[in-house]
Design a protein around this motif. Structure first.
Motif, PDB file in Angstrom:
ATOM      1  N   GLU A 115       0.847  -1.198   0.000  1.00 35.11           N
ATOM      2  CA  GLU A 115       0.000   0.000   0.000  1.00 35.11           C
ATOM      3  C   GLU A 115       0.882   1.248   0.000  1.00 35.11           C
ATOM      4  O   GLU A 115       2.007   1.212   0.491  1.00 35.11           O
ATOM      5  CB  GLU A 115      -0.880  -0.010   1.256  1.00 35.11           C
ATOM      6  CG  GLU A 115      -1.912   1.089   1.314  1.00 35.11           C
ATOM      7  CD  GLU A 115      -2.720   1.041   2.618  1.00 35.11           C
ATOM      8  OE1 GLU A 115      -3.919   0.780   2.543  1.00 35.11           O
ATOM      9  OE2 GLU A 115      -2.145   1.294   3.695  1.00 35.11           O
TER      10      GLU A 115
ATOM     11  N   ILE B  28       0.803   5.518   0.818  1.00 36.82           N
ATOM     12  CA  ILE B  28       0.048   6.659   1.357  1.00 36.82           C
ATOM     13  C   ILE B  28       0.511   7.907   0.609  1.00 36.82           C
ATOM     14  O   ILE B  28       1.714   8.230   0.611  1.00 36.82           O
ATOM     15  CB  ILE B  28       0.262   6.815   2.866  1.00 36.82           C
ATOM     16  CG1 ILE B  28      -0.294   5.582   3.591  1.00 36.82           C
ATOM     17  CG2 ILE B  28      -0.398   8.086   3.393  1.00 36.82           C
ATOM     18  CD1 ILE B  28       0.175   5.453   5.009  1.00 36.82           C
TER      19      ILE B  28
ATOM     20  N   SER C 283       0.557  11.848   0.298  1.00 37.82           N
ATOM     21  CA  SER C 283       0.354  13.033   1.139  1.00 37.82           C
ATOM     22  C   SER C 283       0.759  14.287   0.375  1.00 37.82           C
ATOM     23  O   SER C 283       1.730  14.262  -0.391  1.00 37.82           O
ATOM     24  CB  SER C 283       1.196  12.952   2.418  1.00 37.82           C
ATOM     25  OG  SER C 283       0.885  11.787   3.137  1.00 37.82           O
TER      26      SER C 283
ATOM     27  N   THR D 219       4.231  13.474  -1.426  1.00 36.65           N
ATOM     28  CA  THR D 219       5.109  12.587  -0.664  1.00 36.65           C
ATOM     29  C   THR D 219       4.412  11.235  -0.574  1.00 36.65           C
ATOM     30  O   THR D 219       3.230  11.176  -0.218  1.00 36.65           O
ATOM     31  CB  THR D 219       5.352  13.145   0.755  1.00 36.65           C
ATOM     32  OG1 THR D 219       5.993  14.412   0.619  1.00 36.65           O
ATOM     33  CG2 THR D 219       6.218  12.223   1.587  1.00 36.65           C
TER      34      THR D 219
ATOM     35  N   THR E 270       4.420   7.485   1.105  1.00 39.71           N
ATOM     36  CA  THR E 270       4.967   6.711   2.224  1.00 39.71           C
ATOM     37  C   THR E 270       4.582   5.246   2.046  1.00 39.71           C
ATOM     38  O   THR E 270       3.413   4.926   1.872  1.00 39.71           O
ATOM     39  CB  THR E 270       4.430   7.222   3.572  1.00 39.71           C
ATOM     40  OG1 THR E 270       4.680   8.628   3.653  1.00 39.71           O
ATOM     41  CG2 THR E 270       5.095   6.521   4.742  1.00 39.71           C
TER      42      THR E 270
ATOM     43  N   ASN F 199       4.861   1.893   4.075  1.00 43.56           N
ATOM     44  CA  ASN F 199       5.154   1.524   5.454  1.00 43.56           C
ATOM     45  C   ASN F 199       4.899   0.043   5.685  1.00 43.56           C
ATOM     46  O   ASN F 199       3.884  -0.485   5.264  1.00 43.56           O
ATOM     47  CB  ASN F 199       4.279   2.360   6.398  1.00 43.56           C
ATOM     48  CG  ASN F 199       4.527   2.027   7.846  1.00 43.56           C
ATOM     49  OD1 ASN F 199       5.661   1.753   8.225  1.00 43.56           O
ATOM     50  ND2 ASN F 199       3.480   2.046   8.643  1.00 43.56           N
TER      51      ASN F 199
ATOM     52  N   TYR G  40      10.371   1.246   6.156  1.00 43.67           N
ATOM     53  CA  TYR G  40       9.511   2.161   5.422  1.00 43.67           C
ATOM     54  C   TYR G  40      10.348   2.900   4.369  1.00 43.67           C
ATOM     55  O   TYR G  40      11.573   2.979   4.467  1.00 43.67           O
ATOM     56  CB  TYR G  40       8.798   3.157   6.350  1.00 43.67           C
ATOM     57  CG  TYR G  40       9.649   4.274   6.876  1.00 43.67           C
ATOM     58  CD1 TYR G  40      10.337   4.146   8.066  1.00 43.67           C
ATOM     59  CD2 TYR G  40       9.772   5.475   6.168  1.00 43.67           C
ATOM     60  CE1 TYR G  40      11.123   5.172   8.545  1.00 43.67           C
ATOM     61  CE2 TYR G  40      10.558   6.510   6.643  1.00 43.67           C
ATOM     62  CZ  TYR G  40      11.232   6.346   7.832  1.00 43.67           C
ATOM     63  OH  TYR G  40      12.020   7.363   8.296  1.00 43.67           O
TER      64      TYR G  40
ATOM     65  N   LYS H  48       9.661  11.476  -2.442  1.00 45.81           N
ATOM     66  CA  LYS H  48       9.176  12.826  -2.719  1.00 45.81           C
ATOM     67  C   LYS H  48       9.265  13.041  -4.225  1.00 45.81           C
ATOM     68  O   LYS H  48      10.262  12.654  -4.842  1.00 45.81           O
ATOM     69  CB  LYS H  48       9.994  13.866  -1.967  1.00 45.81           C
ATOM     70  CG  LYS H  48       9.749  13.806  -0.460  1.00 45.81           C
ATOM     71  CD  LYS H  48      10.176  15.059   0.242  1.00 45.81           C
ATOM     72  CE  LYS H  48       9.688  15.015   1.687  1.00 45.81           C
ATOM     73  NZ  LYS H  48       9.879  16.265   2.383  1.00 45.81           N
TER      74      LYS H  48
ATOM     75  N   VAL I  15       5.444  18.099   1.965  1.00 48.98           N
ATOM     76  CA  VAL I  15       5.015  17.388   3.173  1.00 48.98           C
ATOM     77  C   VAL I  15       6.051  16.324   3.510  1.00 48.98           C
ATOM     78  O   VAL I  15       6.572  15.648   2.624  1.00 48.98           O
ATOM     79  CB  VAL I  15       3.633  16.728   2.918  1.00 48.98           C
ATOM     80  CG1 VAL I  15       3.281  15.745   4.022  1.00 48.98           C
ATOM     81  CG2 VAL I  15       2.548  17.788   2.810  1.00 48.98           C
TER      82      VAL I  15
ATOM     83  N   SER J 221       6.461  12.838   5.924  1.00 48.51           N
ATOM     84  CA  SER J 221       5.598  11.865   6.593  1.00 48.51           C
ATOM     85  C   SER J 221       6.444  10.821   7.312  1.00 48.51           C
ATOM     86  O   SER J 221       7.483  10.406   6.789  1.00 48.51           O
ATOM     87  CB  SER J 221       4.708  11.146   5.569  1.00 48.51           C
ATOM     88  OG  SER J 221       3.900  12.076   4.892  1.00 48.51           O
TER      89      SER J 221
ATOM     90  N   PRO K  24       5.997   7.104   9.794  1.00 56.54           N
ATOM     91  CA  PRO K  24       5.196   6.147  10.563  1.00 56.54           C
ATOM     92  C   PRO K  24       5.467   6.348  12.052  1.00 56.54           C
ATOM     93  O   PRO K  24       6.622   6.467  12.452  1.00 56.54           O
ATOM     94  CB  PRO K  24       5.729   4.777  10.115  1.00 56.54           C
ATOM     95  CG  PRO K  24       6.566   5.036   8.910  1.00 56.54           C
ATOM     96  CD  PRO K  24       7.056   6.440   9.027  1.00 56.54           C
TER      97      PRO K  24
END
Lengths: 440, 157
Positions: free
Chosen positions: A12, A14, A16, A53, A55, A57, A72, A76, B28, B30, B32
């Motif tokens: 997955e 994320i 942002s 960005t 992510t 994880n 992780y 960017k 941004v 980020s 965890p």
């Protein structure tokens, strides 16, 4: 170095970006990697300037609580519309995978950042903002207190040998033990001070409980002047006890041995001599923790220097030097970079192991031969009982050579080997003394 | 229809979330992070070691942050939802040594062996010097059942 390839192992992504209201906006989505670019799903809100960005994880919860397999990746980049998806042109990629960078190393790499942050806080809140540690914990850590077994063991051997020779005063034993221990604490702290000053400890990013120094200076827990003050204090206190013993038991031999001990311990890392940086540290330690401590302690009890005492000092001196020798393996790349040419840095892996085995063999010979030749009680040979432990320790060192964290059990086993062999050697002299008393 | 209790259960049961903040150049950053939700004041808390304190410095400059809770494997809740909390952060950093310890009761629920680590804090002293990030939610968006193909709904916590 984190690569784009790595993100394929995540399920997955994320996305942002800065929302129009000034708050970051995030949403999870699926993704693909095609021709060096990442394609992600869209949401109703899209980044105004395209800057996103991503992510990735992966922190797997354990049933008992907590996590395993921590990793992780952060990407960017700039997103543009690609039909039903967003195409992200990668500008920067970084992350952490504990399999590649173990957590303690990850922490160590981050120490300079923490120091900068604390310095900023100190400007606002004053010195109270600095990291704290209770005084006992701080002393325990900064003096590397557990390593005192390396002093206690030879002192004990010498005193039990004196008992075997029919002369033992418990007060003198305690004074010798405390005096020698104080000088050892001075040595540990001066070693930290000079290794920091000369750069060897600063560049070490994989310290362990047995290597890389106490880190109190790197972590800002003590200032260099505080460390210098403490090791001076330890040397003075240890020296005063030595002088008292010299006055009591014989100035010239005891002061000579004391001076040799203090000098070796200071010159071990202090410039310009810095024995440890010239491949002489192991010999210095063998002499300091062997003949110097054993002969000095023995003289305090008996007021004489004997061949038996000299022979008894050799195996323990080698064993203590081998603690240093093995503990230097994880430090070797950093020592080399800092110009600290320890023995380990001068030898190949096989060379290090072979020398280790050879020196262990020599130590055991110096236990066996005096016992067989009547220069030590036959019971002193009880120390040979650790030979299987030595064989196991060699295997552990060989199997984990070079991996700082995997070597921790091997380094621990090596310290236990030195301690147990020394304690059994001392027990051998004690049993010999008891046998003499019973026979009389 | 998703209700606030289900959302609170997600916040309370999540073992990891991703905290996002202004990186100082309009983008941004980020990370965890372990989220600690305090149901009494309905605020989210994070503790950050000084070793990883760059985010603290950035958040102090712009306290507008968001926290996303996603990943079925990371969330122990009876009903799974993806939750995005957007809010204002406040940093507590005056007492790095003990100022975060009041959060241990919340932390313990998620990492039961945390006390064992804490007893060994002498081994990693700087890791246990920690600032607290307190997030007061301004808006909570929920993707019901984790279905992000639909529009998120706003929920009042």
């Amino acid at each position: 170095m984190t690569s784009l390839e790595e993100i394929k192992s995540f399920s997955e992504c994320i996305v942002s970006f800065m929302g129009p209201d000034g708050y970051p906006y995030s949403y999870p989505t699926n993704f693909t990697v095609e021709d060096g670019e990442i394609y992600v799903g869209k949401s109703s809100l899209t980044p105004r300037d395209g800057r996103v960005t991503l992510t990735f994880n992966h922190i797997t919860p354990l049933p008992s609580g907590g996590y395993t397999d921590r990793r992780y990746v952060t990407v960017k980049g700039v997103a543009s519309d690609a039909g039903g998806r967003l195409r992200v042109a990668v500008e920067k990629i970084y992350g952490w995978d504990e399999k590649k960078t173990p957590f303690p190393e990850y922490c160590e790499i981050s120490v300079p950042q923490s120091r900068r942050y604390v310095e900023e806080l100190v400007k606002t809140y004053g010195p109270k903002a600095r990291p704290k540690m209770s005084i006992p914990s701080l002393l325990f850590r900064s003096t590397r207190f557990p390593f005192l077994v390396a002093t206690a063991t030879p002192v004990l051997i010498a005193n039990m040998l004196a008992l075997y020779a029919g002369r033992f005063d418990p007060t003198l034993f305690l004074l010798t033990l405390v005096g020698a221990s104080l000088i050892h604490l001075g040595l540990n702290m001066s070693n930290d001070y000079f290794d920091t000053k000369l750069g060897a400890d600063n560049i070490n990013r994989t310290p362990t409980p047995f290597s890389g120094g106490s880190r109190v200076l790197q972590y800002g827990l003590l200032t260099p002047s505080a460390v210098a003050g403490l090791f001076t204090l330890f040397y003075i206190a240890g020296g005063l006890i030595g002088i008292y013993l010299a006055v009591l038991r014989g100035p010239i031999p005891i002061l000579s041995i004391l001076a040799a001990g203090v000098l070796i311990s200071i010159l071990y890392t202090a410039p310009p001599v810095k024995l440890a940086y010239r491949g002489l540290g192991e010999i210095a330690v063998a002499v300091g923790f062997g003949p110097v401590i054993v002969l000095g302690s023995y003289y305090v009890q008996t007021q004489e220097l004997t061949l038996s005492a000299l022979l008894a000092s050799i195996p323990i001196g080698i064993f203590i030097a081998l603690i240093l020798y093995i503990n230097q393996i994880p430090d070797a790349p950093y020592d080399l970079a800092a110009g600290k040419r320890t023995l380990v840095t001068r030898l190949s892996r096989e060379g290090v192991i072979n020398l280790y085995k050879a020196l262990l063999a020599v130590s055991y010979l110096f236990i066996a031969i005096p016992a067989a030749a009547g220069l030590a009680p036959p019971t002193a040979a009880i120390a040979l009982a650790t030979i299987p432990m030595a064989a196991k320790t060699v295997r552990m060192v060989r199997e984990n050579y070079g991996n700082p964290y995997m070597m921790i059990p091997a380094m621990g086993a090596n310290i236990r080997l030195a301690t147990w062999t020394g304690l059994l050697h001392a027990l051998g002299f004690t049993l010999g003394a008891l046998a003499r008393i019973v026979a009389a | 229809m998703v209700n606030a209790d289900e959302v609170r259960e997600v916040l309370d049961g999540a073992l990891v979330s991703v905290l996002s903040y202004d990186d100082g150049s309009g983008g941004v950053s980020s990370h965890p992070m372990l989220p600690l939700y305090n149901p009494e004041n309905k605020k989210l808390y994070f503790t950050s070691s000084i070793l990883f304190s760059r985010k603290i410095q950035k958040i102090k400059r712009n306290p507008k942050v968001s926290v996303i809770f996603t990943g079925r494997n990371f969330i122990r809740a009876s009903k799974y939802h993806v939750v995005l909390v957007r809010g204002d952060a406040k940093i507590y950093e005056k007492d790095l040594h003990e100022g975060w310890e009041w959060l241990l009761s919340l932390w313990r629920k998620k990492e039961p062996y945390i006390d064992a680590f804490l007893k060994q804090r002498i081994a990693l002293p700087l890791f246990w010097e920690r600032a607290v990030i307190e997030v007061t939610p301004a808006e909570t968006l929920v993707w019901e059942g984790g279905d992000t193909s639909r529009e998120p709904v706003k929920v009042m916590l």
